[in-house]
Scaffold this motif. Structure first.
Motif, PDB file in Angstrom:
ATOM      1  N   SER A  55       0.859  -1.178   0.000  1.00 47.07           N
ATOM      2  CA  SER A  55       0.000   0.000   0.000  1.00 47.07           C
ATOM      3  C   SER A  55       0.894   1.226   0.000  1.00 47.07           C
ATOM      4  CB  SER A  55      -0.936   0.013   1.210  1.00 47.07           C
ATOM      5  OG  SER A  55      -0.192   0.060   2.399  1.00 47.07           O
ATOM      6  N   GLY A  56       0.333   2.325  -0.394  1.00 45.86           N
ATOM      7  CA  GLY A  56       1.106   3.551  -0.492  1.00 45.86           C
ATOM      8  C   GLY A  56       1.397   3.873  -1.941  1.00 45.86           C
ATOM      9  N   SER A  57       2.336   4.738  -2.161  1.00 41.57           N
ATOM     10  CA  SER A  57       2.600   5.222  -3.515  1.00 41.57           C
ATOM     11  C   SER A  57       3.786   4.546  -4.177  1.00 41.57           C
ATOM     12  CB  SER A  57       2.835   6.735  -3.469  1.00 41.57           C
ATOM     13  OG  SER A  57       3.951   7.014  -2.643  1.00 41.57           O
ATOM     14  N   ASP A  58       4.310   3.464  -3.610  1.00 39.40           N
ATOM     15  CA  ASP A  58       5.512   2.828  -4.139  1.00 39.40           C
ATOM     16  C   ASP A  58       5.181   1.592  -4.973  1.00 39.40           C
ATOM     17  OD1 ASP A  58       8.204   2.511  -4.573  1.00 39.40           O
ATOM     18  OD2 ASP A  58       8.569   1.440  -2.698  1.00 39.40           O
ATOM     19  N   GLY A  59       4.108   1.664  -5.774  1.00 37.63           N
ATOM     20  CA  GLY A  59       3.685   0.516  -6.559  1.00 37.63           C
ATOM     21  C   GLY A  59       4.688   0.073  -7.593  1.00 37.63           C
ATOM     22  N   GLY A  60       5.472   0.993  -8.150  1.00 38.04           N
ATOM     23  CA  GLY A  60       6.453   0.635  -9.159  1.00 38.04           C
ATOM     24  C   GLY A  60       7.523  -0.290  -8.639  1.00 38.04           C
ATOM     25  N   ARG A  61       7.812  -0.240  -7.374  1.00 33.48           N
ATOM     26  CA  ARG A  61       8.857  -1.087  -6.782  1.00 33.48           C
ATOM     27  C   ARG A  61       8.478  -2.564  -6.862  1.00 33.48           C
ATOM     28  NH1 ARG A  61      10.646  -2.104  -1.009  1.00 33.48           N
ATOM     29  NH2 ARG A  61      12.762  -2.794  -1.304  1.00 33.48           N
ATOM     30  N   LEU A  84       1.103 -14.943 -11.879  1.00 36.83           N
ATOM     31  CA  LEU A  84       0.848 -14.069 -10.738  1.00 36.83           C
ATOM     32  C   LEU A  84      -0.071 -12.949 -11.208  1.00 36.83           C
ATOM     33  CD1 LEU A  84       4.411 -13.788  -9.159  1.00 36.83           C
ATOM     34  CD2 LEU A  84       2.564 -15.375  -8.595  1.00 36.83           C
ATOM     35  N   MET A  85      -1.113 -12.709 -10.438  1.00 39.48           N
ATOM     36  CA  MET A  85      -2.102 -11.682 -10.783  1.00 39.48           C
ATOM     37  C   MET A  85      -1.998 -10.566  -9.753  1.00 39.48           C
ATOM     38  SD  MET A  85      -5.141 -14.441 -11.466  1.00 39.48           S
ATOM     39  CE  MET A  85      -6.288 -13.321 -12.235  1.00 39.48           C
ATOM     40  N   LEU A  86      -1.827  -9.348 -10.236  1.00 41.08           N
ATOM     41  CA  LEU A  86      -1.709  -8.193  -9.350  1.00 41.08           C
ATOM     42  C   LEU A  86      -3.013  -7.418  -9.383  1.00 41.08           C
ATOM     43  CD1 LEU A  86       0.141  -6.543  -7.466  1.00 41.08           C
ATOM     44  CD2 LEU A  86       0.814  -5.224  -9.477  1.00 41.08           C
ATOM     45  N   PHE A  87      -3.705  -7.407  -8.247  1.00 33.63           N
ATOM     46  CA  PHE A  87      -4.998  -6.736  -8.111  1.00 33.63           C
ATOM     47  C   PHE A  87      -4.835  -5.407  -7.387  1.00 33.63           C
ATOM     48  CE2 PHE A  87      -5.829 -11.321  -8.023  1.00 33.63           C
ATOM     49  CZ  PHE A  87      -6.719 -11.436  -9.083  1.00 33.63           C
ATOM     50  N   GLN A  88      -5.863  -4.586  -7.497  1.00 33.00           N
ATOM     51  CA  GLN A  88      -5.882  -3.324  -6.766  1.00 33.00           C
ATOM     52  C   GLN A  88      -7.177  -3.252  -5.948  1.00 33.00           C
ATOM     53  OE1 GLN A  88      -5.019   0.141  -9.050  1.00 33.00           O
ATOM     54  NE2 GLN A  88      -5.254   1.503  -7.312  1.00 33.00           N
ATOM     55  N   PRO A  89      -7.142  -3.767  -4.717  1.00 30.07           N
ATOM     56  CA  PRO A  89      -8.349  -3.763  -3.891  1.00 30.07           C
ATOM     57  C   PRO A  89      -8.735  -2.383  -3.361  1.00 30.07           C
ATOM     58  CG  PRO A  89      -6.546  -4.845  -2.736  1.00 30.07           C
ATOM     59  CD  PRO A  89      -6.049  -4.501  -4.094  1.00 30.07           C
ATOM     60  N   GLY A  90      -7.805  -1.448  -3.355  1.00 30.81           N
ATOM     61  CA  GLY A  90      -8.073  -0.083  -2.901  1.00 30.81           C
ATOM     62  C   GLY A  90      -7.259   0.890  -3.725  1.00 30.81           C
ATOM     63  N   ARG A  91      -7.545   2.152  -3.556  1.00 31.51           N
ATOM     64  CA  ARG A  91      -6.890   3.183  -4.377  1.00 31.51           C
ATOM     65  C   ARG A  91      -5.372   3.092  -4.311  1.00 31.51           C
ATOM     66  NH1 ARG A  91      -5.163   8.374  -3.904  1.00 31.51           N
ATOM     67  NH2 ARG A  91      -5.768   8.595  -1.745  1.00 31.51           N
TER      68      ARG A  91
END
Length: 135
Positions: A55-61, A84-91
Motif C-alpha cells: 500500500s502507499g505510492s511505491d507501486g512501481g517497486r 501471478l495476478m496483481l490486483f488493486q483492492p483499494g486506491r
C-alpha cells in the motif's frame, strides 16, 4: 516454471494464517510470501525482500521486483495457471494472487488466512505476470 508444482504448493498453503511479511507455510503468509512459496515450488530460485509495501505510492517497486524475479508482464490475453495476478483492492493497495485456472489462491487479509477464490476476483486486475520461458 513447473506451474502444476507452483499451484499445488499454493493450494497446500490454504488455511495458513495471514501474517504481514509472513514467509512460513502453515505458520503465517502474506500475499507476497505465498507467491514466493509457489514460484519456488515451481522451480524458480527467488528471494523476496521483506521491506516491501503493498500500500502507499511505491507501486512501481513491486513491479520492478517481479521483473527482476524472472517474470514478464503479459500484455495480451488472460491469466493462465501459474501466473501471478496483481490486483488493486483499494486506491493505494496492491494484492498478489496465483492463478489456478478458474480460481486464484491468495492470502486474504479480511479472512485472516490463505484461501482459494473463484475468478473473477472482486477487485480490479492491474496486471498479469508470467514466468519467462527458460526459467
Amino acid at each position: 516454471m513447473d506451474t502444476d508444482a507452483a499451484i499445488a504448493a499454493a493450494r497446500a498453503c490454504v488455511g495458513t494464517p495471514f501474517r504481514p511479511q509472513g514467509r512460513l507455510p502453515g505458520i503465517g503468509l502474506d500475499c507476497v510470501g505465498l507467491a514466493a512459496v509457489a514460484v519456488r515450488a515451481g522451480g524458480l530460485a527467488v528471494e523476496i525482500p521483506a521491506d516491501y509495501a503493498l500500500s502507499g505510492s511505491d507501486g512501481g517497486r513491486l513491479l520492478k521486483s517481479l521483473g527482476a524475479l524472472g517474470f514478464a508482464c503479459v500484455r495480451d490475453g488472460g491469466a493462465m495457471p501459474g501466473d501471478l495476478m496483481l490486483f488493486q483492492p483499494g486506491r493505494t493497495q496492491q494484492h498478489l494472487g496465483i492463478c489456478a485456472g478458474n480460481s486464484f489462491i491468495h492470502a486474504h487479509l479480511g479472512l485472516c488466512k490463505v484461501v482459494e477464490t473463484p475468478l473473477p476476483a472482486p477487485w480490479p486486475l492491474n496486471s498479469i505476470w508470467r514466468a519467462q520461458q527458460g526459467d
